[in-house]
Design a protein around this motif. Structure first.
Motif, PDB file in Angstrom:
ATOM      1  N   THR A 290       0.839  -1.193   0.000  1.00 52.15           N
ATOM      2  CA  THR A 290       0.000   0.000   0.000  1.00 52.15           C
ATOM      3  C   THR A 290       0.882   1.253   0.000  1.00 52.15           C
ATOM      4  O   THR A 290       2.081   1.183   0.300  1.00 52.15           O
ATOM      5  N   ARG A 291       0.247   2.396  -0.297  1.00 51.45           N
ATOM      6  CA  ARG A 291       1.000   3.649  -0.330  1.00 51.45           C
ATOM      7  C   ARG A 291       1.593   3.952   1.040  1.00 51.45           C
ATOM      8  O   ARG A 291       2.737   4.411   1.160  1.00 51.45           O
ATOM      9  N   GLU A 292       0.772   3.644   2.068  1.00 51.90           N
ATOM     10  CA  GLU A 292       1.230   3.925   3.438  1.00 51.90           C
ATOM     11  C   GLU A 292       2.474   3.111   3.775  1.00 51.90           C
ATOM     12  O   GLU A 292       3.432   3.616   4.352  1.00 51.90           O
ATOM     13  N   ARG A 293       2.452   1.830   3.380  1.00 53.19           N
ATOM     14  CA  ARG A 293       3.595   0.964   3.660  1.00 53.19           C
ATOM     15  C   ARG A 293       4.832   1.406   2.878  1.00 53.19           C
ATOM     16  O   ARG A 293       5.956   1.340   3.378  1.00 53.19           O
ATOM     17  N   ARG A 294       4.592   1.827   1.645  1.00 55.49           N
ATOM     18  CA  ARG A 294       5.716   2.312   0.834  1.00 55.49           C
ATOM     19  C   ARG A 294       6.360   3.532   1.495  1.00 55.49           C
ATOM     20  O   ARG A 294       7.576   3.652   1.570  1.00 55.49           O
ATOM     21  N   GLN A 295       5.500   4.394   2.002  1.00 57.37           N
ATOM     22  CA  GLN A 295       6.001   5.613   2.650  1.00 57.37           C
ATOM     23  C   GLN A 295       6.785   5.259   3.924  1.00 57.37           C
ATOM     24  O   GLN A 295       7.822   5.842   4.215  1.00 57.37           O
ATOM     25  N   LEU A 296       6.275   4.262   4.642  1.00 56.89           N
ATOM     26  CA  LEU A 296       6.937   3.797   5.860  1.00 56.89           C
ATOM     27  C   LEU A 296       8.320   3.225   5.537  1.00 56.89           C
ATOM     28  O   LEU A 296       9.315   3.533   6.200  1.00 56.89           O
TER      29      LEU A 296
ATOM     30  N   LEU B 278      15.395   6.112   4.831  1.00 55.81           N
ATOM     31  CA  LEU B 278      15.986   7.437   5.000  1.00 55.81           C
ATOM     32  C   LEU B 278      16.654   7.559   6.372  1.00 55.81           C
ATOM     33  O   LEU B 278      17.769   8.090   6.496  1.00 55.81           O
ATOM     34  N   VAL B 279      15.983   7.056   7.404  1.00 57.42           N
ATOM     35  CA  VAL B 279      16.567   7.101   8.752  1.00 57.42           C
ATOM     36  C   VAL B 279      17.872   6.311   8.769  1.00 57.42           C
ATOM     37  O   VAL B 279      18.909   6.790   9.268  1.00 57.42           O
ATOM     38  N   ALA B 280      17.838   5.101   8.202  1.00 57.97           N
ATOM     39  CA  ALA B 280      19.041   4.259   8.198  1.00 57.97           C
ATOM     40  C   ALA B 280      20.177   4.954   7.448  1.00 57.97           C
ATOM     41  O   ALA B 280      21.311   5.026   7.941  1.00 57.97           O
TER      42      ALA B 280
ATOM     43  N   VAL C  93      11.098   4.775  12.251  1.00 56.34           N
ATOM     44  CA  VAL C  93      12.340   5.198  12.908  1.00 56.34           C
ATOM     45  C   VAL C  93      13.060   3.980  13.498  1.00 56.34           C
ATOM     46  O   VAL C  93      14.276   3.814  13.321  1.00 56.34           O
ATOM     47  N   ALA C  94      12.296   3.119  14.178  1.00 56.35           N
ATOM     48  CA  ALA C  94      12.910   1.948  14.810  1.00 56.35           C
ATOM     49  C   ALA C  94      13.522   1.027  13.758  1.00 56.35           C
ATOM     50  O   ALA C  94      14.658   0.558  13.918  1.00 56.35           O
ATOM     51  N   VAL C  95      12.790   0.788  12.677  1.00 60.80           N
ATOM     52  CA  VAL C  95      13.331  -0.070  11.616  1.00 60.80           C
ATOM     53  C   VAL C  95      14.571   0.591  11.011  1.00 60.80           C
ATOM     54  O   VAL C  95      15.579  -0.081  10.735  1.00 60.80           O
TER      55      VAL C  95
ATOM     56  N   ALA D 173      12.149  16.586   5.375  1.00 56.47           N
ATOM     57  CA  ALA D 173      11.154  16.499   4.289  1.00 56.47           C
ATOM     58  C   ALA D 173      10.958  15.045   3.885  1.00 56.47           C
ATOM     59  O   ALA D 173       9.822  14.590   3.686  1.00 56.47           O
ATOM     60  N   GLY D 174      12.059  14.320   3.797  1.00 57.40           N
ATOM     61  CA  GLY D 174      11.970  12.908   3.417  1.00 57.40           C
ATOM     62  C   GLY D 174      11.170  12.101   4.411  1.00 57.40           C
ATOM     63  O   GLY D 174      10.378  11.236   4.042  1.00 57.40           O
TER      64      GLY D 174
END
Lengths: 536, 250
Positions: A2-8, A14-16, A112-114, B103-104
């Motif tokens: 889903t879009r939400e999962r893709r965003q997650l 990005l965090v990693a 963030v945790a992932v 932003a990301g």
């Protein structure tokens, strides 16, 4: 997806990526010494691993394996040690976010945790990748089968992922329990030191292969996590693990990683958003421990030196993590002693020698191993207080002597007397030990300047402290070992009294020389020291 | 967002062990208002903000932000921007990289907006330098840009002008006025009372976790006496409580 999962997933990536980038920039700039040392250590272990891998690969490919016990033991050891290291990092560093207000209001805590777990995995590759790759390469050449190396590498990567998620979950669970427990919050420093040492002790105990440890380990070998050892050798010629073991190993990876990662995410939420107990502030204003200061000859020491000594002793009492490298040698001595006693059935006769050596290490490392970074938030005051380098550094050296010399002499005499060591030997050990201990803090000061540590470690329960660098400890031990070579050589060869006297004198003289040179070097560095802007 | 208040709390309470940080707080902040949230150190301002930004859970009571219950973090966070007292920036990254990161995380393409904000805050020249070399004011501006990038409906600012030089403080105040003009609700916690006097539509004074005074700044000043300013109001309402509490402290 889903879009939400893709965003997650994108946010987690990005965090990693950002966390790894931050680590890399620190290594390239303020911690470049660590990078150089890390590459050198990685190459060293890589060569050892490559050669070992080659021989293991050759032997296994040639003769096969009678049982899968060794690979399974290896798999368990990797899982346990890896989990411990990741959990320790999670508790002290990676489990706490640097900018929680921005990050946790911008994206899901799960992402963030992932991301944090992903960054830990990449850091693991960064630090262990070189030796691991050379080991796998050696193994592949040894077996003569690239498939063997490819399978081993793939399983190693999956095990890294498993170790990271399990370690993260364990670390977060520990943080959560700590922040919810008044007792742990109040005694976090002491518990952390005891816990670290107990873990080390447990490692030594299992390494020993005693009957009791075998009784614990043997049943574990029949469980799926140990079958990862079977899986790692699945592509190796002459090795034919049973398919149920291979499936079990795959199951551990396939189910274990996502399930434990999910648990880690839930624990992270509790830690990042949960309430921590805030026990009423203790009226702990006693200066117990500083009664040692009464031993200082007031007339001969400036107020500055006395102030530095007092500060050092007080901080060590209230935050034992700062002086963990001063406690480590005694713990190692105790553990090796217990190990010997279990194995041999007798009390080791070398305990007085060990006590003398431990005393030397403690004298050096207790207070002098991080002269600049150890000032933490007070550094700007220290630098601008007009304190001269010699007085400041002398305070750290004398604090070490004040604690370390009685420990060196007392430990050697007490253990020697209890074990019936000849008085001459006790006397010699006490003299050589205390002689070398006089030079040890100077060596530690230099090691601490070469590898300063400024990064704050968070201890569960909101305390933060700066521990000395492991690299500094390593450098200190290497230099001390060089100074000890003469006395160790004659001890090992069992030469005559005169030769022993000569080499003992040489070792003491070398320790003094290195200590003096180290002190002078740090004095010059300190006098012209301009703090890194990040520290102000 | 409907016509519901931007922020509404009902008997909000936060307890840490034996200490009560927030006591049954009832608060209504209309949409588009600049709400000055005042109080002495330790009054419970930061705890309140952290609850409203979903970073902490309340011990009791409820609250909505932008019409969403704070119990549903994923519904609240897209609508809010938050600048904590310590600017949330990574020193190892450049200014631009910090903003691209934020932003990301929010999943927005914001390259043009980043450039525009950098220009407006005078950070264009330093945008590609590591933040470790930034001044406090530059970090604060960067944090504020990060909080504004996704065009939030409610902006929480915790001491945004503390430690800034007059020029940097002016830039922050102009930004608050600007976003307020565009309908953004600003929840502003600060000790610098002239800032609230200048920008605030409503003011709430918190003392020991309790709201002890609330209203438009000029109304509060009128009740405090002739020629009274917000500082007089603040000292009056907090002094009366302190003088009651003082004997118990001894």
């Amino acid at each position: 997806m889903t879009r939400e999962r893709r965003q997650l997933a994108a946010a987690a990536m990005l965090v990693a990526r950002t966390e790894v980038r931050r680590t890399w920039r620190r290594l390239r700039t303020s911690e470049s010494n660590k990078l150089v040392a890390g590459v050198a250590v990685g190459l060293f272990y890589g060569l050892i691993g490559g050669v070992t891998g080659f021989f293991l690969g050759s032997v296994v490919a040639e003769d096969g394996l009678a049982t899968m016990t060794q690979p399974r033991l290896g798999a368990l050891a990797v899982l346990v040690i890896g989990t411990f290291l990741v959990a320790q990092r999670t508790v002290k560093r990676s489990g706490s976010l640097d900018a929680p207000g921005a990050v946790l209001t911008a994206t899901s805590p799960a992402a963030v945790a992932v991301g944090v777990m992903g960054a830990e995995a990449v850091r693991g590759l960064l630090f262990l990748g070189l030796p691991a790759a050379l080991t796998v390469l050696g193994f592949g050449i040894g077996t003569g089968d690239p498939v063997a190396a490819a399978v081993l590498a793939a399983v190693a990567l999956c095990v890294l992922a498993l170790v990271v998620v399990v370690g993260f979950a364990v670390g977060m669970a520990f943080k959560y329990v700590s922040m919810r427990s008044t007792f742990v919050t109040r005694n976090r420093g002491k518990l952390g030191v005891v816990g670290t040492f107990l873990a080390f002790g447990g490692y030594m105990f299992f390494l020993e292969g005693h009957a009791l440890s075998q009784a614990i380990v043997d049943p574990l070998l029949a469980l799926p996590p140990a079958w990862l050892g079977d899986l790692a050798l699945a592509g190796t010629p002459n090795v034919s693990p049973q398919s149920r073991h291979l499936l079990g190993g795959l199951g551990v990876l396939g189910f274990g990683v996502p399930v434990v990662a999910g648990g880690g995410v839930r624990l992270a939420r509790r830690v990042w958003f949960g309430e921590r107990v805030r026990p009423a502030e203790r009226a702990d204003t006693t200066v117990a421990g500083t009664d040692l200061l009464g031993w200082l000859p007031e007339a001969h020491l400036s107020m500055t030196v006395r102030a530095v000594v007092k500060k050092s002793v007080l901080r060590a009492r209230r935050s034992p993590f700062i002086v963990q490298y001063g406690l480590l040698p005694y713990f190692a001595l105790a553990m090796f002693g217990v190990q010997f006693a279990i194995q041999d059935g007798t009390i080791p006769p070398w305990l007085p020698h060990g006590a003398a050596a431990a005393g030397v290490v403690t004298t050096g490392t207790a207070f002098a191993l991080n002269p600049i970074g150890g000032e933490e938030g007070l550094l700007p005051i220290t630098v601008t207080a007009g304190v001269d380098a010699r007085s400041f550094l002398a305070g750290l050296v004398i604090a070490g002597w004040l604690v370390g010399l009685p420990a060196t002499i007392g430990g050697t005499i007490v253990l020697g007397a209890l074990l019936g060591t000849p008085p001459v030997t006790i006397l010699a050990l006490a003299i050589v030990g205390s002689g070398m201990a006089l030079g040890a803090p100077g060596i530690a000061l230099a090691a601490g300047i070469v590898f300063p540590s400024v990064e704050t470690q968070s201890i569960p329960g909101a305390s933060e402290t700066v521990e000395p660098s492991t690299f500094a400890f390593g450098l200190f031990v290497i230099v001390l070992a060089i100074a000890s070579l003469p006395v160790l050589a004659t001890w090992a060869m069992g030469t005559g009294t005169i030769a022993r006297l000569g080499t003992a004198t040489a070792s003491v003289a070398l320790a003094w020389l290195f200590g003096w040179a180290g002190f002078r070097y740090v004095e010059r560095q300190f006098d012209g020291y301009v703090p890194n802007p990040d520290l102000l | 967002m409907s016509d519901a208040p931007a922020i509404e709390t009902d008997s909000l309470r936060k307890v840490y062990g034996e200490a009560i940080a927030v006591r049954d707080l009832d608060l209504i902040v209309p949409q588009g208002a600049v709400y000055g949230f005042l109080g002495p150190n330790g009054a419970g301002k930061t705890s309140t903000i952290q609850i409203l930004t979903t970073l902490q859970e309340p011990t009791a009571g409820t609250a909505t932000v932008a019409g969403e219950s704070i119990g549903r973090r994923e519904r609240v966070t897209p609508h809010i921007g938050y600048l904590p007292e310590e600017p949330p920036v990574y020193p190892e990254l450049t200014g631009r990289e910090n903003l691209e990161y934020v932003a990301g995380l929010r999943g927005i393409e914001a390259d043009e907006r980043i450039e525009s904000f950098l220009g407006r805050f005078g950070l264009t020249n330093g945008a590609d330098r590591a933040v470790s070399g930034y001044s406090k004011g530059m970090k604060q501006k960067l944090g504020l840009i990060g909080a504004l990038l996704h065009e939030p409906e409610v902006l929480f600012l915790d001491e945004p002008t503390a430690g800034l030089d007059p020029r940097a403080a002016r830039a922050v105040k102009d930004t608050i006025a600007d976003v307020s003009d565009r309908g953004v609700t600003v929840f502003l916690s600060t000790h610098i009372l002239p800032v609230v006097e200048e920008l605030g539509d409503r003011v709430g004074v918190l003392q020991d976790g309790r709201l002890v005074a609330e209203g438009p700044p000029d109304e509060l000043e009128e009740t405090a006496g002739e020629d009274a300013n917000l500082e007089d109001v603040f000292l009056n309402v907090t002094r009366s409580r302190s003088s009651v509490a003082a004997p118990a402290d001894q």
